[in-house]
Design a protein around this motif. Structure first.
Motif, PDB file in Angstrom:
ATOM      1  N   LYS A 158      -9.165  -1.590   0.461  1.00 15.49           N
ATOM      2  CA  LYS A 158     -10.501  -1.375  -0.104  1.00 15.49           C
ATOM      3  C   LYS A 158     -10.445  -0.758  -1.498  1.00 15.49           C
ATOM      4  CE  LYS A 158     -11.978  -2.703   3.927  1.00 15.49           C
ATOM      5  NZ  LYS A 158     -12.497  -4.075   4.099  1.00 15.49           N
ATOM      6  N   THR A 159      -9.268  -0.316  -1.917  1.00 15.28           N
ATOM      7  CA  THR A 159      -9.137   0.355  -3.204  1.00 15.28           C
ATOM      8  C   THR A 159      -9.180  -0.662  -4.340  1.00 15.28           C
ATOM      9  OG1 THR A 159      -7.683   1.892  -2.055  1.00 15.28           O
ATOM     10  CG2 THR A 159      -7.756   2.080  -4.433  1.00 15.28           C
ATOM     11  N   ALA A 160      -9.565  -0.198  -5.537  1.00 10.18           N
ATOM     12  CA  ALA A 160      -9.609  -1.067  -6.713  1.00 10.18           C
ATOM     13  C   ALA A 160      -8.239  -1.676  -6.993  1.00 10.18           C
ATOM     14  CB  ALA A 160     -10.090  -0.273  -7.921  1.00 10.18           C
ATOM     15  N   ARG A 161      -8.237  -2.859  -7.583  1.00 10.77           N
ATOM     16  CA  ARG A 161      -6.997  -3.596  -7.807  1.00 10.77           C
ATOM     17  C   ARG A 161      -6.004  -2.820  -8.652  1.00 10.77           C
ATOM     18  NH1 ARG A 161      -5.922  -9.804  -8.887  1.00 10.77           N
ATOM     19  NH2 ARG A 161      -3.877  -9.695  -9.884  1.00 10.77           N
ATOM     20  N   SER A 162      -6.483  -2.221  -9.739  1.00 14.23           N
ATOM     21  CA  SER A 162      -5.571  -1.496 -10.634  1.00 14.23           C
ATOM     22  C   SER A 162      -4.922  -0.318  -9.928  1.00 14.23           C
ATOM     23  CB  SER A 162      -6.325  -1.018 -11.873  1.00 14.23           C
ATOM     24  OG  SER A 162      -7.412  -0.170 -11.499  1.00 14.23           O
ATOM     25  N   VAL A 163      -5.711   0.394  -9.114  1.00  6.87           N
ATOM     26  CA  VAL A 163      -5.180   1.546  -8.377  1.00  6.87           C
ATOM     27  C   VAL A 163      -4.190   1.075  -7.319  1.00  6.87           C
ATOM     28  CG1 VAL A 163      -5.784   3.484  -6.870  1.00  6.87           C
ATOM     29  CG2 VAL A 163      -7.273   2.888  -8.785  1.00  6.87           C
ATOM     30  N   MET A 164      -4.545  -0.003  -6.608  1.00  6.32           N
ATOM     31  CA  MET A 164      -3.669  -0.522  -5.562  1.00  6.32           C
ATOM     32  C   MET A 164      -2.357  -1.044  -6.130  1.00  6.32           C
ATOM     33  SD  MET A 164      -4.304  -0.541  -2.308  1.00  6.32           S
ATOM     34  CE  MET A 164      -2.681  -0.076  -1.770  1.00  6.32           C
ATOM     35  N   ALA A 165      -2.439  -1.675  -7.297  1.00  2.00           N
ATOM     36  CA  ALA A 165      -1.225  -2.197  -7.934  1.00  2.00           C
ATOM     37  C   ALA A 165      -0.257  -1.066  -8.268  1.00  2.00           C
ATOM     38  CB  ALA A 165      -1.594  -2.974  -9.199  1.00  2.00           C
ATOM     39  N   MET A 166      -0.788   0.043  -8.797  1.00  2.00           N
ATOM     40  CA  MET A 166       0.064   1.191  -9.114  1.00  2.00           C
ATOM     41  C   MET A 166       0.639   1.818  -7.852  1.00  2.00           C
ATOM     42  SD  MET A 166       0.605   1.499 -12.240  1.00  2.00           S
ATOM     43  CE  MET A 166       1.444   3.070 -12.102  1.00  2.00           C
ATOM     44  N   ARG A 167      -0.118   1.803  -6.772  1.00  2.00           N
ATOM     45  CA  ARG A 167       0.395   2.349  -5.508  1.00  2.00           C
ATOM     46  C   ARG A 167       1.554   1.501  -4.994  1.00  2.00           C
ATOM     47  NH1 ARG A 167      -4.972   4.071  -1.934  1.00  2.00           N
ATOM     48  NH2 ARG A 167      -5.638   5.808  -3.287  1.00  2.00           N
ATOM     49  N   PHE A 168       1.411   0.188  -5.079  1.00  2.03           N
ATOM     50  CA  PHE A 168       2.522  -0.689  -4.688  1.00  2.03           C
ATOM     51  C   PHE A 168       3.773  -0.369  -5.501  1.00  2.03           C
ATOM     52  CE2 PHE A 168      -0.600  -4.095  -3.122  1.00  2.03           C
ATOM     53  CZ  PHE A 168      -0.371  -3.766  -1.804  1.00  2.03           C
ATOM     54  N   MET A 169       3.567  -0.263  -6.811  1.00  2.00           N
ATOM     55  CA  MET A 169       4.704  -0.023  -7.703  1.00  2.00           C
ATOM     56  C   MET A 169       5.335   1.334  -7.425  1.00  2.00           C
ATOM     57  SD  MET A 169       6.562  -1.315  -9.935  1.00  2.00           S
ATOM     58  CE  MET A 169       7.984  -0.599 -10.729  1.00  2.00           C
ATOM     59  N   ASN A 170       4.525   2.365  -7.288  1.00  2.00           N
ATOM     60  CA  ASN A 170       5.055   3.710  -7.034  1.00  2.00           C
ATOM     61  C   ASN A 170       5.764   3.783  -5.687  1.00  2.00           C
ATOM     62  OD1 ASN A 170       4.055   4.665  -9.468  1.00  2.00           O
ATOM     63  ND2 ASN A 170       2.109   5.356  -8.561  1.00  2.00           N
ATOM     64  N   GLY A 171       5.195   3.124  -4.661  1.00  2.00           N
ATOM     65  CA  GLY A 171       5.820   3.130  -3.343  1.00  2.00           C
ATOM     66  C   GLY A 171       7.168   2.437  -3.355  1.00  2.00           C
ATOM     67  N   LEU A 172       7.207   1.270  -4.001  1.00  2.00           N
ATOM     68  CA  LEU A 172       8.464   0.528  -4.073  1.00  2.00           C
ATOM     69  C   LEU A 172       9.507   1.290  -4.889  1.00  2.00           C
ATOM     70  CD1 LEU A 172       9.879  -2.084  -3.281  1.00  2.00           C
ATOM     71  CD2 LEU A 172       8.990  -3.115  -5.383  1.00  2.00           C
ATOM     72  N   ASN A 173       9.055   1.915  -5.968  1.00  2.00           N
ATOM     73  CA  ASN A 173       9.970   2.692  -6.808  1.00  2.00           C
ATOM     74  C   ASN A 173      10.552   3.886  -6.051  1.00  2.00           C
ATOM     75  OD1 ASN A 173      11.094   3.396  -9.549  1.00  2.00           O
ATOM     76  ND2 ASN A 173       9.828   5.216  -9.194  1.00  2.00           N
ATOM     77  N   SER A 174       9.698   4.568  -5.261  1.00  2.00           N
ATOM     78  CA  SER A 174      10.176   5.727  -4.504  1.00  2.00           C
ATOM     79  C   SER A 174      11.175   5.308  -3.428  1.00  2.00           C
ATOM     80  CB  SER A 174       9.000   6.471  -3.864  1.00  2.00           C
ATOM     81  OG  SER A 174       8.351   5.656  -2.900  1.00  2.00           O
ATOM     82  N   ILE A 175      10.967   4.135  -2.828  1.00  2.00           N
ATOM     83  CA  ILE A 175      11.892   3.644  -1.801  1.00  2.00           C
ATOM     84  C   ILE A 175      13.248   3.306  -2.414  1.00  2.00           C
ATOM     85  CG2 ILE A 175      12.325   1.736  -0.213  1.00  2.00           C
ATOM     86  CD1 ILE A 175       9.286   1.665   0.296  1.00  2.00           C
ATOM     87  N   VAL A 176      13.204   2.591  -3.531  1.00  2.00           N
ATOM     88  CA  VAL A 176      14.460   2.204  -4.190  1.00  2.00           C
ATOM     89  C   VAL A 176      15.208   3.448  -4.691  1.00  2.00           C
ATOM     90  CG1 VAL A 176      15.450   0.946  -6.141  1.00  2.00           C
ATOM     91  CG2 VAL A 176      13.595  -0.072  -4.802  1.00  2.00           C
ATOM     92  N   SER A 177      14.458   4.434  -5.201  1.00  2.00           N
ATOM     93  CA  SER A 177      15.096   5.648  -5.716  1.00  2.00           C
ATOM     94  C   SER A 177      15.763   6.453  -4.614  1.00  2.00           C
ATOM     95  CB  SER A 177      14.052   6.521  -6.432  1.00  2.00           C
ATOM     96  OG  SER A 177      13.483   5.829  -7.525  1.00  2.00           O
ATOM     97  N   SER A 178      15.244   6.349  -3.395  1.00  4.55           N
ATOM     98  CA  SER A 178      15.799   7.114  -2.273  1.00  4.55           C
ATOM     99  C   SER A 178      16.867   6.349  -1.508  1.00  4.55           C
ATOM    100  CB  SER A 178      14.671   7.500  -1.302  1.00  4.55           C
ATOM    101  OG  SER A 178      13.640   8.210  -1.956  1.00  4.55           O
ATOM    102  N   ALA A 179      17.120   5.110  -1.895  1.00  8.13           N
ATOM    103  CA  ALA A 179      18.018   4.247  -1.124  1.00  8.13           C
ATOM    104  C   ALA A 179      19.451   4.762  -1.075  1.00  8.13           C
ATOM    105  CB  ALA A 179      17.993   2.834  -1.693  1.00  8.13           C
TER     106      ALA A 179
END
Length: 208
Positions: A26-47
């Motif tokens: 339900k979140t705005a596209r721009s906000v959701m896009a940044m959440r996807f990017m931040n989530g993926l970045n945090s996962i890769v950084s912790s790998a």
């Protein structure tokens, strides 16, 4: 920025491959896009650290408890991200990197499903119990207020009854006093009107 552009690309790839999934967010596209990017970045950084990766994935999993994460949806997200990387990076996205990302995204998706299965029901039970407890507390408070109001009304009624009783006693005393005064005045009148004997015959008749 490049981060925002990457987030927009991931967002577009995900929902182009499965438009029906867009209704879940339900979140705005721009906000959701940044959440996807931040989530993926945090996962890769912790790998590189299993414990840090576990903590990070658990945190993200609890943030997605309200979404129905299923195996088919995990596959859609995984394949969309892999295809995007393959298209954007070309030869730089080697087979080894692809296998690594496949394993990482499978782990994340499986963790989301596990967390939802194991904890979502428990959290709903806790929330339901909490609401029930709050409702019971509200009922007890309402009952206490009603009881206090009832006692107050009884107290006022008792005071009114005592006042009425005092008024009745006062009226009865006044009536008694009036009766005694009337009797006293009648006796006095009788005594006043009574003829005092002055001769022997009158005294004889008076005594008789």
């Amino acid at each position: 920025s490049s981060r925002e552009a990457a987030g927009e690309a991931i967002y577009a790839a995900l929902f182009d491959s499965a438009p029906s999934l867009q209704s879940l967010f339900k979140t705005a596209r721009s906000v959701m896009a940044m959440r996807f990017m931040n989530g993926l970045n945090s996962i890769v950084s912790s790998a590189t650290s299993p414990s840090a990766l576990k903590t990070q994935v658990e945190t993200l999993g609890f943030q997605h408890l309200d979404l129905e994460v299923t195996i088919p949806r995990v596959v859609i997200f995984r394949d969309a991200i892999i295809d995007l990387f393959d298209m954007e990076m070309g030869a730089r996205f080697t087979s080894k990197a692809k296998l690594g990302f496949l394993a990482l995204l499978n782990y994340v998706g499986g963790a989301y499903i596990y967390i939802r299965r194991e904890y979502a029901v428990r959290i709903r039970i806790i929330n339901s119990s909490w609401r029930t407890a709050n409702n019971k507390a509200a009922e007890f408070m309402d009952q206490g207020e009603e009881a206090a109001e009832g006692e107050g009304a009884e107290g006022e009624g008792g005071e009114g009854g005592e006042a009425a009783k005092k008024e009745e006693e006062k009226a009865a005393n006044e009536a008694k006093d009036s009766k005694e005064e009337a009797r006293a005045s009648g006796e006095a009148s009788n005594k006043t009107n009574m003829k005092v004997p002055t001769t022997f015959n009158e005294m004889f008749m008076f005594n008789g």
